[in-house]
Design a protein around this motif. Structure first.
Motif, PDB file in Angstrom:
ATOM      1  N   ARG A 120     -20.020 -24.755   4.582  1.00  0.00           N
ATOM      2  CA  ARG A 120     -19.359 -25.334   5.758  1.00  0.00           C
ATOM      3  C   ARG A 120     -18.958 -26.789   5.494  1.00  0.00           C
ATOM      4  NH1 ARG A 120     -19.951 -24.341  11.588  1.00  0.00           N
ATOM      5  NH2 ARG A 120     -18.652 -25.920  12.540  1.00  0.00           N
ATOM      6  N   VAL A 121     -19.871 -27.572   4.929  1.00  0.00           N
ATOM      7  CA  VAL A 121     -19.564 -28.976   4.606  1.00  0.00           C
ATOM      8  C   VAL A 121     -18.397 -29.023   3.627  1.00  0.00           C
ATOM      9  CG1 VAL A 121     -20.422 -31.088   3.517  1.00  0.00           C
ATOM     10  CG2 VAL A 121     -21.915 -29.802   5.053  1.00  0.00           C
ATOM     11  N   MET A 122     -18.453 -28.203   2.589  1.00  0.00           N
ATOM     12  CA  MET A 122     -17.394 -28.195   1.573  1.00  0.00           C
ATOM     13  C   MET A 122     -16.046 -27.827   2.183  1.00  0.00           C
ATOM     14  SD  MET A 122     -16.610 -28.698  -1.566  1.00  0.00           S
ATOM     15  CE  MET A 122     -18.057 -28.538  -2.565  1.00  0.00           C
ATOM     16  N   GLN A 123     -16.026 -26.835   3.055  1.00  0.00           N
ATOM     17  CA  GLN A 123     -14.772 -26.405   3.671  1.00  0.00           C
ATOM     18  C   GLN A 123     -14.156 -27.524   4.506  1.00  0.00           C
ATOM     19  OE1 GLN A 123     -13.275 -23.235   3.041  1.00  0.00           O
ATOM     20  NE2 GLN A 123     -11.646 -24.607   3.666  1.00  0.00           N
ATOM     21  N   ILE A 124     -14.978 -28.237   5.251  1.00  0.00           N
ATOM     22  CA  ILE A 124     -14.485 -29.363   6.056  1.00  0.00           C
ATOM     23  C   ILE A 124     -13.896 -30.438   5.139  1.00  0.00           C
ATOM     24  CG2 ILE A 124     -15.159 -31.248   7.598  1.00  0.00           C
ATOM     25  CD1 ILE A 124     -17.351 -29.241   8.686  1.00  0.00           C
ATOM     26  N   CYS A 125     -14.607 -30.764   4.066  1.00  0.00           N
ATOM     27  CA  CYS A 125     -14.121 -31.784   3.126  1.00  0.00           C
ATOM     28  C   CYS A 125     -12.809 -31.360   2.471  1.00  0.00           C
ATOM     29  CB  CYS A 125     -15.186 -32.079   2.073  1.00  0.00           C
ATOM     30  SG  CYS A 125     -16.639 -32.929   2.708  1.00  0.00           S
ATOM     31  N   GLU A 126     -12.731 -30.107   2.029  1.00  0.00           N
ATOM     32  CA  GLU A 126     -11.495 -29.626   1.406  1.00  0.00           C
ATOM     33  C   GLU A 126     -10.339 -29.648   2.405  1.00  0.00           C
ATOM     34  OE1 GLU A 126     -12.381 -25.768  -0.176  1.00  0.00           O
ATOM     35  OE2 GLU A 126     -13.452 -26.593  -1.908  1.00  0.00           O
ATOM     36  N   ASP A 127     -10.593 -29.236   3.635  1.00  0.00           N
ATOM     37  CA  ASP A 127      -9.539 -29.248   4.656  1.00  0.00           C
ATOM     38  C   ASP A 127      -9.035 -30.665   4.898  1.00  0.00           C
ATOM     39  OD1 ASP A 127      -9.774 -26.488   4.929  1.00  0.00           O
ATOM     40  OD2 ASP A 127     -10.900 -26.593   6.821  1.00  0.00           O
ATOM     41  N   CYS A 128      -9.946 -31.627   4.959  1.00  0.00           N
ATOM     42  CA  CYS A 128      -9.552 -33.025   5.175  1.00  0.00           C
ATOM     43  C   CYS A 128      -8.737 -33.557   4.000  1.00  0.00           C
ATOM     44  CB  CYS A 128     -10.785 -33.896   5.394  1.00  0.00           C
ATOM     45  SG  CYS A 128     -11.611 -33.648   6.975  1.00  0.00           S
ATOM     46  N   ALA A 129      -9.166 -33.235   2.776  1.00  0.00           N
ATOM     47  CA  ALA A 129      -8.430 -33.685   1.589  1.00  0.00           C
ATOM     48  C   ALA A 129      -7.035 -33.070   1.573  1.00  0.00           C
ATOM     49  CB  ALA A 129      -9.197 -33.314   0.319  1.00  0.00           C
ATOM     50  N   ARG A 130      -6.937 -31.804   1.918  1.00  0.00           N
ATOM     51  CA  ARG A 130      -5.637 -31.117   1.971  1.00  0.00           C
ATOM     52  C   ARG A 130      -4.738 -31.787   3.013  1.00  0.00           C
ATOM     53  NH1 ARG A 130      -7.624 -26.571   2.964  1.00  0.00           N
ATOM     54  NH2 ARG A 130      -7.918 -25.829   0.847  1.00  0.00           N
ATOM     55  N   GLU A 131      -5.300 -32.074   4.190  1.00  0.00           N
ATOM     56  CA  GLU A 131      -4.524 -32.739   5.251  1.00  0.00           C
ATOM     57  C   GLU A 131      -4.042 -34.123   4.831  1.00  0.00           C
ATOM     58  OE1 GLU A 131      -6.845 -32.719   8.865  1.00  0.00           O
ATOM     59  OE2 GLU A 131      -7.119 -30.544   8.730  1.00  0.00           O
ATOM     60  N   ALA A 132      -4.784 -34.773   3.920  1.00  0.00           N
ATOM     61  CA  ALA A 132      -4.385 -36.090   3.416  1.00  0.00           C
ATOM     62  C   ALA A 132      -3.367 -35.986   2.288  1.00  0.00           C
ATOM     63  CB  ALA A 132      -5.615 -36.858   2.947  1.00  0.00           C
ATOM     64  N   GLY A 133      -2.964 -34.756   1.936  1.00  0.00           N
ATOM     65  CA  GLY A 133      -1.920 -34.564   0.942  1.00  0.00           C
ATOM     66  C   GLY A 133      -2.403 -34.223  -0.459  1.00  0.00           C
ATOM     67  N   PHE A 134      -3.714 -34.112  -0.660  1.00  0.00           N
ATOM     68  CA  PHE A 134      -4.230 -33.788  -1.990  1.00  0.00           C
ATOM     69  C   PHE A 134      -4.067 -32.304  -2.280  1.00  0.00           C
ATOM     70  CE2 PHE A 134      -6.263 -37.819  -1.156  1.00  0.00           C
ATOM     71  CZ  PHE A 134      -6.212 -38.446  -2.392  1.00  0.00           C
ATOM     72  N   LYS A 135      -3.757 -31.998  -3.531  1.00  0.00           N
ATOM     73  CA  LYS A 135      -3.570 -30.618  -3.964  1.00  0.00           C
ATOM     74  C   LYS A 135      -4.743 -30.124  -4.806  1.00  0.00           C
ATOM     75  CE  LYS A 135       1.214 -30.744  -3.171  1.00  0.00           C
ATOM     76  NZ  LYS A 135       1.029 -31.527  -2.002  1.00  0.00           N
ATOM     77  N   ARG A 136      -5.593 -31.073  -5.246  1.00  0.00           N
ATOM     78  CA  ARG A 136      -6.750 -30.738  -6.075  1.00  0.00           C
ATOM     79  C   ARG A 136      -7.948 -31.576  -5.625  1.00  0.00           C
ATOM     80  NH1 ARG A 136      -6.786 -32.511 -11.130  1.00  0.00           N
ATOM     81  NH2 ARG A 136      -5.341 -34.165 -10.690  1.00  0.00           N
ATOM     82  N   THR A 137      -9.131 -31.075  -5.971  1.00  0.00           N
ATOM     83  CA  THR A 137     -10.360 -31.833  -5.771  1.00  0.00           C
ATOM     84  C   THR A 137     -11.169 -31.803  -7.056  1.00  0.00           C
ATOM     85  OG1 THR A 137     -11.464 -29.880  -4.879  1.00  0.00           O
ATOM     86  CG2 THR A 137     -10.564 -31.439  -3.271  1.00  0.00           C
ATOM     87  N   GLU A 138     -11.985 -32.826  -7.244  1.00  0.00           N
ATOM     88  CA  GLU A 138     -12.916 -32.893  -8.360  1.00  0.00           C
ATOM     89  C   GLU A 138     -14.240 -33.417  -7.841  1.00  0.00           C
ATOM     90  OE1 GLU A 138     -11.679 -35.073 -11.808  1.00  0.00           O
ATOM     91  OE2 GLU A 138      -9.924 -33.800 -12.127  1.00  0.00           O
ATOM     92  N   MET A 139     -15.297 -33.100  -8.575  1.00  0.00           N
ATOM     93  CA  MET A 139     -16.629 -33.596  -8.235  1.00  0.00           C
ATOM     94  C   MET A 139     -17.458 -33.695  -9.493  1.00  0.00           C
ATOM     95  SD  MET A 139     -18.704 -30.288  -6.896  1.00  0.00           S
ATOM     96  CE  MET A 139     -17.545 -29.843  -5.653  1.00  0.00           C
TER      97      MET A 139
END
Length: 179
Positions: A120-139
């Motif tokens: 759930r936490v990850m999904q919220i973070c990914e959704d926020c990053a996507r809304e900010a225009g990011f197409k990829r994530t890294e950790m």
């Protein structure tokens, strides 16, 4: 009895509770993956970067008002490490057109493991990053987090060892995902 999951972005007033949860998570959830010495050393590698709270990108998932998990995403260059860690932080702003957003400081309350909280936490973070225009994530993943991240579509990029802390290095795995 039905439990309710909610979420909100953390404030500086949440720091004591977040730090307590993180200490418990490090102490209780890393032992299947790290030696006792590596668990101790990981306290200097992991942790919360309060820049995430200041940026409004650190989320808490609550179950009936109790913090069940937390994590953040960032539009800054820092990949991992908290305020008290030995890792250098890089506050430069990333370009969503070419850079990957960072997923940072993911922790699950040990009382709530294997209940979908991390997802759930990850999904919220990914959704926020996507809304900010990011197409990829890294950790930079801890060994305890790798199974969840793999299940959520993250792929290994590189194995990393932390800088030595009292002669002990902590294994980490840099991972990424196309959103």
């Amino acid at each position: 009895m039905t439990t309710t999951l909610t979420h909100r972005f953390a404030t500086m007033d949440d720091l004591p509770a977040l730090r307590e949860l993180m200490a418990r998570a490090i102490d209780q959830l890393q032992h299947d993956f790290l030696t006792p010495e590596q668990v101790q050393a990981s306290r200097h590698v992991m942790g919360l970067d309060t820049q995430l709270i200041k940026d409004g990108t650190y989320v808490m998932v609550l179950r009936d008002g109790q913090i069940a998990g937390c994590g953040g995403w960032s539009y800054r260059a820092t990949l991992y490490g908290g305020d008290a860690s030995v890792v250098a932080r890089e506050p430069e702003v990333l370009d969503p057109a070419k850079d990957a957003a960072r997923i940072r400081a993911m922790y699950t309350n040990p009382d709530f493991v294997r209940q979908g909280i991390g997802r759930r936490v990850m999904q919220i973070c990914e959704d926020c990053a996507r809304e900010a225009g990011f197409k990829r994530t890294e950790m930079m993943a801890t060994m305890a987090g790798v199974p969840l991240y793999r299940a959520m579509g993250y792929e290994p990029i590189e194995d990393v060892l932390s800088a030595p802390i009292d002669g002990v290095q902590v294994p980490l795995l840099r991972m990424g995902k196309v959103l």
